[in-house]
Every structure is written in C-alpha cells, then in structure tokens.
Scaffold this motif. Sequence first.
Motif, PDB file in Angstrom:
ATOM      1  N   PRO A 132      19.918  -9.239  33.406  1.00  0.00           N
ATOM      2  CA  PRO A 132      21.265  -8.888  33.139  1.00  0.00           C
ATOM      3  C   PRO A 132      21.677  -7.922  32.043  1.00  0.00           C
ATOM      4  N   GLY A 133      22.439  -6.678  32.411  1.00  0.00           N
ATOM      5  CA  GLY A 133      23.014  -5.819  31.450  1.00  0.00           C
ATOM      6  C   GLY A 133      22.123  -4.651  31.324  1.00  0.00           C
ATOM      7  N   ASP A 134      21.023  -4.789  31.751  1.00  0.00           N
ATOM      8  CA  ASP A 134      19.917  -3.595  32.099  1.00  0.00           C
ATOM      9  C   ASP A 134      20.494  -2.689  32.968  1.00  0.00           C
ATOM     10  N   GLU A 135      20.569  -1.594  32.705  1.00  0.00           N
ATOM     11  CA  GLU A 135      21.340  -0.256  33.661  1.00  0.00           C
ATOM     12  C   GLU A 135      20.531   0.744  33.940  1.00  0.00           C
ATOM     13  N   THR A 136      19.200   0.453  33.462  1.00  0.00           N
ATOM     14  CA  THR A 136      18.178   1.795  33.526  1.00  0.00           C
ATOM     15  C   THR A 136      17.226   1.457  34.955  1.00  0.00           C
ATOM     16  N   ASN A 137      16.666   2.376  35.106  1.00  0.00           N
ATOM     17  CA  ASN A 137      15.923   2.337  36.453  1.00  0.00           C
ATOM     18  C   ASN A 137      14.718   1.369  36.499  1.00  0.00           C
ATOM     19  N   ALA A 138      14.534   0.665  35.525  1.00  0.00           N
ATOM     20  CA  ALA A 138      13.569  -0.294  35.242  1.00  0.00           C
ATOM     21  C   ALA A 138      14.111  -1.667  35.562  1.00  0.00           C
ATOM     22  N   ARG A 139      15.438  -1.573  35.857  1.00  0.00           N
ATOM     23  CA  ARG A 139      16.294  -3.090  36.232  1.00  0.00           C
ATOM     24  C   ARG A 139      15.607  -3.833  37.415  1.00  0.00           C
ATOM     25  N   GLU A 140      15.287  -3.134  38.402  1.00  0.00           N
ATOM     26  CA  GLU A 140      14.571  -3.719  39.508  1.00  0.00           C
ATOM     27  C   GLU A 140      13.180  -3.208  40.104  1.00  0.00           C
ATOM     28  N   ARG A 141      12.578  -4.029  40.446  1.00  0.00           N
ATOM     29  CA  ARG A 141      11.181  -3.556  41.120  1.00  0.00           C
ATOM     30  C   ARG A 141      10.792  -4.645  42.042  1.00  0.00           C
ATOM     31  N   PHE A 142      10.587  -3.974  43.201  1.00  0.00           N
ATOM     32  CA  PHE A 142       9.938  -4.846  44.276  1.00  0.00           C
ATOM     33  C   PHE A 142       8.558  -4.664  44.434  1.00  0.00           C
ATOM     34  N   ASN A 143       7.855  -5.760  44.584  1.00  0.00           N
ATOM     35  CA  ASN A 143       6.157  -5.670  44.830  1.00  0.00           C
ATOM     36  C   ASN A 143       5.882  -6.963  45.099  1.00  0.00           C
ATOM     37  N   ILE A 144       4.671  -6.771  45.995  1.00  0.00           N
ATOM     38  CA  ILE A 144       4.023  -8.024  46.549  1.00  0.00           C
ATOM     39  C   ILE A 144       3.032  -8.444  45.803  1.00  0.00           C
ATOM     40  N   GLU A 145       3.213  -9.530  44.927  1.00  0.00           N
ATOM     41  CA  GLU A 145       2.111  -9.994  44.008  1.00  0.00           C
ATOM     42  C   GLU A 145       0.983 -10.624  44.508  1.00  0.00           C
ATOM     43  N   LEU A 146       1.183 -11.259  45.785  1.00  0.00           N
ATOM     44  CA  LEU A 146       0.081 -11.791  46.434  1.00  0.00           C
ATOM     45  C   LEU A 146       0.328 -12.022  47.953  1.00  0.00           C
ATOM     46  N   SER A 147      -0.750 -11.421  48.748  1.00  0.00           N
ATOM     47  CA  SER A 147      -0.589 -11.547  50.280  1.00  0.00           C
ATOM     48  C   SER A 147      -1.839 -12.146  50.648  1.00  0.00           C
ATOM     49  N   LEU A 148      -1.484 -12.975  51.923  1.00  0.00           N
ATOM     50  CA  LEU A 148      -2.697 -13.449  52.635  1.00  0.00           C
ATOM     51  C   LEU A 148      -2.680 -13.005  54.093  1.00  0.00           C
ATOM     52  N   VAL A 149      -3.921 -12.453  54.337  1.00  0.00           N
ATOM     53  CA  VAL A 149      -4.012 -12.024  55.893  1.00  0.00           C
ATOM     54  C   VAL A 149      -5.313 -12.737  56.168  1.00  0.00           C
ATOM     55  N   ASP A 150      -5.185 -13.669  57.426  1.00  0.00           N
ATOM     56  CA  ASP A 150      -6.592 -14.253  57.928  1.00  0.00           C
ATOM     57  C   ASP A 150      -6.198 -14.614  59.130  1.00  0.00           C
ATOM     58  N   ASP A 151      -7.216 -14.818  60.079  1.00  0.00           N
ATOM     59  CA  ASP A 151      -7.445 -15.203  61.369  1.00  0.00           C
ATOM     60  C   ASP A 151      -7.595 -16.949  61.285  1.00  0.00           C
ATOM     61  N   LEU A 152      -6.516 -17.613  61.549  1.00  0.00           N
ATOM     62  CA  LEU A 152      -6.650 -18.987  61.770  1.00  0.00           C
ATOM     63  C   LEU A 152      -7.546 -19.470  62.892  1.00  0.00           C
ATOM     64  N   PHE A 153      -7.830 -18.630  63.742  1.00  0.00           N
ATOM     65  CA  PHE A 153      -8.812 -19.100  65.099  1.00  0.00           C
ATOM     66  C   PHE A 153     -10.208 -18.745  64.715  1.00  0.00           C
ATOM     67  N   SER A 154     -10.527 -18.292  63.559  1.00  0.00           N
ATOM     68  CA  SER A 154     -11.802 -17.904  63.077  1.00  0.00           C
ATOM     69  C   SER A 154     -12.495 -18.507  62.048  1.00  0.00           C
ATOM     70  N   PRO A 155     -13.878 -18.907  62.421  1.00  0.00           N
ATOM     71  CA  PRO A 155     -14.583 -19.870  61.500  1.00  0.00           C
ATOM     72  C   PRO A 155     -14.845 -19.050  60.377  1.00  0.00           C
ATOM     73  N   GLU A 156     -14.929 -17.715  60.566  1.00  0.00           N
ATOM     74  CA  GLU A 156     -15.311 -16.747  59.248  1.00  0.00           C
ATOM     75  C   GLU A 156     -14.126 -16.387  58.244  1.00  0.00           C
ATOM     76  N   GLY A 157     -12.919 -17.248  58.732  1.00  0.00           N
ATOM     77  CA  GLY A 157     -11.557 -16.975  57.726  1.00  0.00           C
ATOM     78  C   GLY A 157     -11.962 -16.922  56.198  1.00  0.00           C
ATOM     79  N   GLN A 158     -11.125 -16.219  55.785  1.00  0.00           N
ATOM     80  CA  GLN A 158     -11.095 -15.999  54.350  1.00  0.00           C
ATOM     81  C   GLN A 158     -10.373 -16.977  53.506  1.00  0.00           C
ATOM     82  N   VAL A 159      -9.403 -17.489  53.895  1.00  0.00           N
ATOM     83  CA  VAL A 159      -8.259 -18.459  53.235  1.00  0.00           C
ATOM     84  C   VAL A 159      -8.986 -19.805  53.216  1.00  0.00           C
ATOM     85  N   PHE A 160      -9.241 -20.150  54.460  1.00  0.00           N
ATOM     86  CA  PHE A 160      -9.892 -21.735  54.541  1.00  0.00           C
ATOM     87  C   PHE A 160     -11.398 -21.510  54.998  1.00  0.00           C
ATOM     88  N   ASP A 161     -11.970 -22.592  54.565  1.00  0.00           N
ATOM     89  CA  ASP A 161     -13.668 -22.701  55.160  1.00  0.00           C
ATOM     90  C   ASP A 161     -13.708 -22.922  56.646  1.00  0.00           C
TER      91      ASP A 161
END
Length: 293
Positions: A1-30
């Motif tokens: 609050p109170g920041d009026e510079t261009n640095a006031r807001e930044r949209f970014n994706i900190e973490l994303s998961l992409v996986d195939d739930l139907f594959s035994p070679e999935g990266q998220v779950f064993d």
Amino acid sequence: PGDETNARERFNIELSLVDDLFSPEGQVFDDDFADTAKLRDVARMTSETAAGYRLAVSADAPDVILLHGPLINPVAPYGLEDFPSFGLDACRTFCADESFNGDDEKRQFVAFYLELLTRMKDTGKTIIGVVERSVGRDPVVVNRILTALTDQRVLTRDAYRDTLEEIRTYGLNDSSLFDIVLEEGEYVAPVPVDRQGPENKWPDRWKAWIRDYPKALTTYLKPSSMVLPFRVEGFEGSPGFEDALDLVLHTSRLLPSYGFPVGLDIVDKFAKVPAWMSRGVKGQYQIVLLRKA
C-alpha cells in the motif's frame, strides 16, 4: 500500500505442476491411484503451501504472505492405504531443497505436508491463510472459546453443553455467530485451533505424525457491516500477526460490498479458467484419453 512505482505489482508463477495422472512414469506421484480427486486435492494443497514457503525463503521475500484458503488443512482423509508417495524430484521442487532425500514414508502426503509446514513456520515470516467462505457447519472457534470459559469456571459443564447443543440445533457456524457479535473493523481474539479433527478418525499408521501438526492460530475478522466475518489463520507465535490483520482489514475495504482482501480477489480472477474454455479443453482431453485407452 502506498507504492506508486512500476514495482507495485508483479504477476508471476512461483510453482507449477504438470503431470499425467494416468501414467506410472508420472513426476509428481510415484504411482497412480483410483481416486484421482484425492490426488488433485493433495497436489493442490501441497503446491500452495510449497509456493508460500518458496516465497518466504526467496531473496526478495515479501513482508507478508497471504494464502487464499486455510493455512493448515486436515490430513487424515488422505492417509489411505496404497496412497502413492510424491516423487523425490517433486519433493525437492516443493521444498526448494536438492538435498532432500526422504524415503517412501517421508514422501507420503501426511508426512511431507508436515515437513513443509514446519519449514514454513521456521522461516519466521508472517504467513497467513485467509478463508473466503465459511461452509463448515461445526462452530470450531466458538466451541474452543466455550471450552476455555468452562475450564476457567466461567461456564458450568451443563451450560457449555446446552449452549453448544442450541447452536448446532439451529445450524449456526462460526461466521454466522460472529456476524452478530462483531462490529465493523473488529476481530475475535485469536485462539489456537487443532484442524486435524478427532483422533479416533485418524489412520492408525499416521497418528504419531498427525499429533505433531501445528495448531492454527485462528480469528474471524469483520471488515464492514454489510459482509460476513471471514476466517484468518496463522502460526502460533508467528511475528506480525496483528499487523497482517490490519493489512487484511484495509485491503478488504477497497471493493464496495465485497469484504475480502482485494489482492487475493485479483489473483483468484487470474487463476480461474472461463467455463467456455474449460468445456472445450475437457472435451478434447476426453477424446485423446479415449483414443489412448
């Protein structure tokens, strides 16, 4: 609050998961699991907590981290037999630690979620969960307050039981009760609440782990007279909790008749996929998966 510079807001994706739930070679779950809804729930809860933790330990960590939803979720429903563990690479990504080398048990959701919460609490950062809608019927915080009053002998045991029975008879929850009690801009003195439910419903295998889960320091805040109070959770003993409540209060007053932190509302809008697009994508996936089958 109170920041009026261009640095006031930044949209970014900190973490994303992409996986195939139907594959035994999935990266998220064993491995795969019949109840894919539970896999999605576990992946979502873990990734939300992991994103908050990764922000807390980043070089330009914010002063306050707000999570859209509970800070601490119940884990007993996911301590199921044959529930797959997270993959080792997924765990290292979640906790931003390439040296993590947990075995199969420590990579199970109940154990690993506790690991993440413990790491998050140990950062000493102000991290809170803000819950927009109180849909639960059980008056958890009111019950906690009544129990404390009974222990202090302000209430008799009979008065405690009668009051709680009356509340449940009319289907009242914390939000509806505090809506009557709180004035605009007020909140309930925070109380520690065990979000893990009764121990007799915990899976025997995970009872020792679940007992170690932190309690959620919980309050209800009413930003204006026209909206229901909403739940705010933090870690017990965490610094800056009341300052964070001040931030939540004032950012909840920025949209008329909305009554929720405007930053979380903006993120929520960006995160949602329009229904017309969801239907089209779902249809295409069904075709592809049927062809694979």
